[in-house]
Design a protein around this motif. Structure first.
Motif, PDB file in Angstrom:
ATOM      1  N   SER A  85       0.796  -1.106  -0.133  1.00 24.11           N
ATOM      2  CA  SER A  85       0.162   0.046  -0.049  1.00 24.11           C
ATOM      3  C   SER A  85       0.888   1.226  -0.167  1.00 24.11           C
ATOM      4  N   LEU A  86       0.233   2.393  -0.547  1.00 20.48           N
ATOM      5  CA  LEU A  86       1.017   3.586  -0.585  1.00 20.48           C
ATOM      6  C   LEU A  86       0.374   4.677   0.256  1.00 20.48           C
ATOM      7  N   LYS A  87       0.917   5.558   0.861  1.00 22.07           N
ATOM      8  CA  LYS A  87       0.094   6.844   1.568  1.00 22.07           C
ATOM      9  C   LYS A  87       1.070   8.015   0.932  1.00 22.07           C
ATOM     10  N   TYR A  88       0.449   8.825  -0.043  1.00 23.16           N
ATOM     11  CA  TYR A  88       1.018   9.885  -0.635  1.00 23.16           C
ATOM     12  C   TYR A  88       0.470  11.189  -0.426  1.00 23.16           C
ATOM     13  N   PHE A  89       1.245  12.092  -0.863  1.00 22.01           N
ATOM     14  CA  PHE A  89       0.381  13.519  -0.777  1.00 22.01           C
ATOM     15  C   PHE A  89      -0.108  13.895  -2.103  1.00 22.01           C
ATOM     16  N   TYR A  90      -1.129  14.800  -1.954  1.00 22.45           N
ATOM     17  CA  TYR A  90      -1.767  15.136  -3.394  1.00 22.45           C
ATOM     18  C   TYR A  90      -2.469  16.313  -3.285  1.00 22.45           C
ATOM     19  N   GLY A  91      -2.563  16.886  -4.351  1.00 16.29           N
ATOM     20  CA  GLY A  91      -3.263  18.286  -4.474  1.00 16.29           C
ATOM     21  C   GLY A  91      -2.597  19.423  -5.071  1.00 16.29           C
ATOM     22  N   SER A  92      -1.125  19.286  -5.237  1.00 16.33           N
ATOM     23  CA  SER A  92      -0.403  20.115  -6.048  1.00 16.33           C
ATOM     24  C   SER A  92      -0.215  19.870  -7.363  1.00 16.33           C
ATOM     25  N   GLU A  93       0.213  20.717  -8.027  1.00 15.92           N
ATOM     26  CA  GLU A  93       0.316  20.687  -9.767  1.00 15.92           C
ATOM     27  C   GLU A  93       1.514  19.846  -9.917  1.00 15.92           C
ATOM     28  N   GLU A  94       2.359  19.761  -8.973  1.00 11.78           N
ATOM     29  CA  GLU A  94       3.719  18.674  -9.021  1.00 11.78           C
ATOM     30  C   GLU A  94       3.096  17.320  -8.624  1.00 11.78           C
ATOM     31  N   ASP A  95       1.953  16.844  -8.565  1.00  7.05           N
ATOM     32  CA  ASP A  95       1.664  15.534  -8.081  1.00  7.05           C
ATOM     33  C   ASP A  95       2.334  14.582  -9.072  1.00  7.05           C
ATOM     34  N   VAL A  96       2.962  13.502  -8.429  1.00  4.36           N
ATOM     35  CA  VAL A  96       3.354  12.312  -9.408  1.00  4.36           C
ATOM     36  C   VAL A  96       2.527  11.174  -9.318  1.00  4.36           C
ATOM     37  N   VAL A  97       2.270  10.743  -8.055  1.00  2.00           N
ATOM     38  CA  VAL A  97       1.529   9.489  -7.765  1.00  2.00           C
ATOM     39  C   VAL A  97      -0.114   9.412  -8.218  1.00  2.00           C
ATOM     40  N   ASP A  98      -0.536  10.524  -7.857  1.00  2.00           N
ATOM     41  CA  ASP A  98      -1.911  10.623  -8.077  1.00  2.00           C
ATOM     42  C   ASP A  98      -2.506  10.559  -9.627  1.00  2.00           C
ATOM     43  N   PRO A  99      -1.742  11.192 -10.253  1.00  2.00           N
ATOM     44  CA  PRO A  99      -2.074  11.008 -12.011  1.00  2.00           C
ATOM     45  C   PRO A  99      -1.534   9.735 -12.516  1.00  2.00           C
ATOM     46  N   LEU A 100      -0.530   9.121 -11.871  1.00  2.00           N
ATOM     47  CA  LEU A 100       0.006   7.859 -12.476  1.00  2.00           C
ATOM     48  C   LEU A 100      -0.624   6.688 -12.131  1.00  2.00           C
ATOM     49  N   PHE A 101      -1.050   6.751 -10.980  1.00  3.46           N
ATOM     50  CA  PHE A 101      -1.930   5.562 -10.381  1.00  3.46           C
ATOM     51  C   PHE A 101      -3.369   5.562 -10.619  1.00  3.46           C
ATOM     52  N   VAL A 102      -3.936   4.674 -11.583  1.00  8.36           N
ATOM     53  CA  VAL A 102      -5.254   4.730 -12.117  1.00  8.36           C
ATOM     54  C   VAL A 102      -5.930   3.490 -11.758  1.00  8.36           C
ATOM     55  N   GLU A 103      -6.922   3.685 -10.954  1.00  7.91           N
ATOM     56  CA  GLU A 103      -7.602   2.335 -10.405  1.00  7.91           C
ATOM     57  C   GLU A 103      -7.851   1.405 -11.615  1.00  7.91           C
ATOM     58  N   GLY A 104      -7.594   0.035 -11.298  1.00  5.45           N
ATOM     59  CA  GLY A 104      -7.748  -1.089 -12.115  1.00  5.45           C
ATOM     60  C   GLY A 104      -6.618  -1.192 -13.135  1.00  5.45           C
ATOM     61  N   ASP A 105      -5.737  -0.372 -13.271  1.00  5.74           N
ATOM     62  CA  ASP A 105      -4.522  -0.517 -14.180  1.00  5.74           C
ATOM     63  C   ASP A 105      -3.464  -1.417 -13.441  1.00  5.74           C
ATOM     64  N   LEU A 106      -2.430  -1.683 -14.262  1.00  7.71           N
ATOM     65  CA  LEU A 106      -1.503  -2.471 -13.905  1.00  7.71           C
ATOM     66  C   LEU A 106      -0.101  -1.422 -13.708  1.00  7.71           C
ATOM     67  N   ILE A 107       0.574  -1.498 -12.468  1.00  5.58           N
ATOM     68  CA  ILE A 107       1.499  -0.517 -12.701  1.00  5.58           C
ATOM     69  C   ILE A 107       2.794  -1.405 -12.195  1.00  5.58           C
ATOM     70  N   VAL A 108       3.931  -1.036 -12.341  1.00 10.79           N
ATOM     71  CA  VAL A 108       5.329  -1.518 -11.826  1.00 10.79           C
ATOM     72  C   VAL A 108       5.798  -0.563 -10.762  1.00 10.79           C
ATOM     73  N   ILE A 109       6.081  -1.045  -9.600  1.00 13.64           N
ATOM     74  CA  ILE A 109       7.006  -0.334  -8.718  1.00 13.64           C
ATOM     75  C   ILE A 109       8.213  -1.095  -8.430  1.00 13.64           C
ATOM     76  N   LEU A 110       9.493  -0.270  -8.454  1.00 15.85           N
ATOM     77  CA  LEU A 110      10.698  -0.714  -8.404  1.00 15.85           C
ATOM     78  C   LEU A 110      11.405   0.013  -7.180  1.00 15.85           C
ATOM     79  N   ALA A 111      11.842  -0.947  -6.379  1.00 13.55           N
ATOM     80  CA  ALA A 111      12.416  -0.432  -5.067  1.00 13.55           C
ATOM     81  C   ALA A 111      13.992  -0.835  -4.956  1.00 13.55           C
ATOM     82  N   ARG A 112      14.492   0.288  -4.759  1.00 20.81           N
ATOM     83  CA  ARG A 112      16.080   0.017  -4.656  1.00 20.81           C
ATOM     84  C   ARG A 112      16.446   0.445  -3.140  1.00 20.81           C
TER      85      ARG A 112
END
Length: 168
Positions: A85-112
Motif C-alpha cells: 500500500s502507498l500513502k502519498y501527498f496530493y493536491g499540488s500541480e507537481e503531483d506524481v503519484v495521483d495521476p500515475l496510479f489509475v484504479e484498475g490499471d497495472l503498475i510496476v513499482i521498483l524499489a532499490r
C-alpha cells in the motif's frame, strides 16, 4: 580461545531508498532492463510518499504436518502472500503519484534499498520489482497542521522479483 568482537557495519535508511513507478505497458522487456528503468516513462515517487507511505509486506502460511501418534505437530512453510500500500501527498500541480496510479490499471513499482538516493541507477543494482493492480484511492482524514494525503491499496498480479539485479 578468545573471540574478537565483530560488529557489522550498517546503512542508514535515511536517503538510501529509491522508488520508481510506471504503467506495466511502459516496459519493453520483462524482467526490466536498465534502459526500461531509466526511460522517461518511469517516474520517481520516492518523495511523493509520507513517512509511513511505503508499506510492502510478506506473509507465509504455515502448513501443519501432523503424524500418526507423534506427540508434536511438525510444520513447514506454505504459500507466500505479498501486499503493498502507498500513502502519498496530493493536491499540488507537481503531483506524481495521483495521476500515475489509475484504479484498475497495472503498475510496476521498483524499489532499490540501501543505496544513496542520489546515485544513478546502474546495471547490477538490486531492485524489488512489483507488478500491481491499482485499487481505489482513499482520501485520508485531514489533520490539524497536516497535509492532504491519500492511501492506495495495490494487489500483486505476478511473482514479486526480490533482489533482482538489473542487466544492461
Amino acid at each position: 580461545m578468545t573471540r574478537d568482537l565483530l560488529i557489522p557495519d550498517n546503512v542508514e535508511s535515511d536517503g538510501t531508498l529509491l522508488l520508481l513507478a510506471a504503467p506495466r505497458a511502459a516496459f519493453a522487456t520483462w524482467p526490466p532492463k536498465l534502459a526500461d528503468v531509466t526511460s522517461a516513462a518511469v517516474k520517481d515517487i520516492t518523495y511523493s510518499l509520507t513517512v509511513d507511505g511505503w508499506n510492502p509486506s510478506k506473509t507465509t502460511e504455515d502448513v501443519d504436518d501432523a503424524r500418526l501418534t507423534l506427540r508434536e505437530v511438525l510444520s513447514d512453510f506454505g504459500r507466500t502472500t505479498h501486499a503493498v500500500s502507498l500513502k502519498y501527498f496530493y493536491g499540488s500541480e507537481e503531483d506524481v503519484v495521483d495521476p500515475l496510479f489509475v484504479e484498475g490499471d497495472l503498475i510496476v513499482i521498483l524499489a532499490r534499498y540501501a543505496v544513496p538516493y542520489e546515485q544513478d541507477t546502474a546495471a547490477g543494482d538490486l531492485f524489488d520489482i512489483f507488478t500491481l493492480k491499482v485499487g481505489p484511492k482513499v482520501k485520508d482524514i485531514p489533520t490539524a497542521n497536516g497535509k492532504w494525503t491519500k492511501t492506495l491499496p495495490l494487489k500483486p498480479r505476478t511473482k514479486v522479483l526480490e533482489d533482482y539485479a538489473l542487466t544492461a
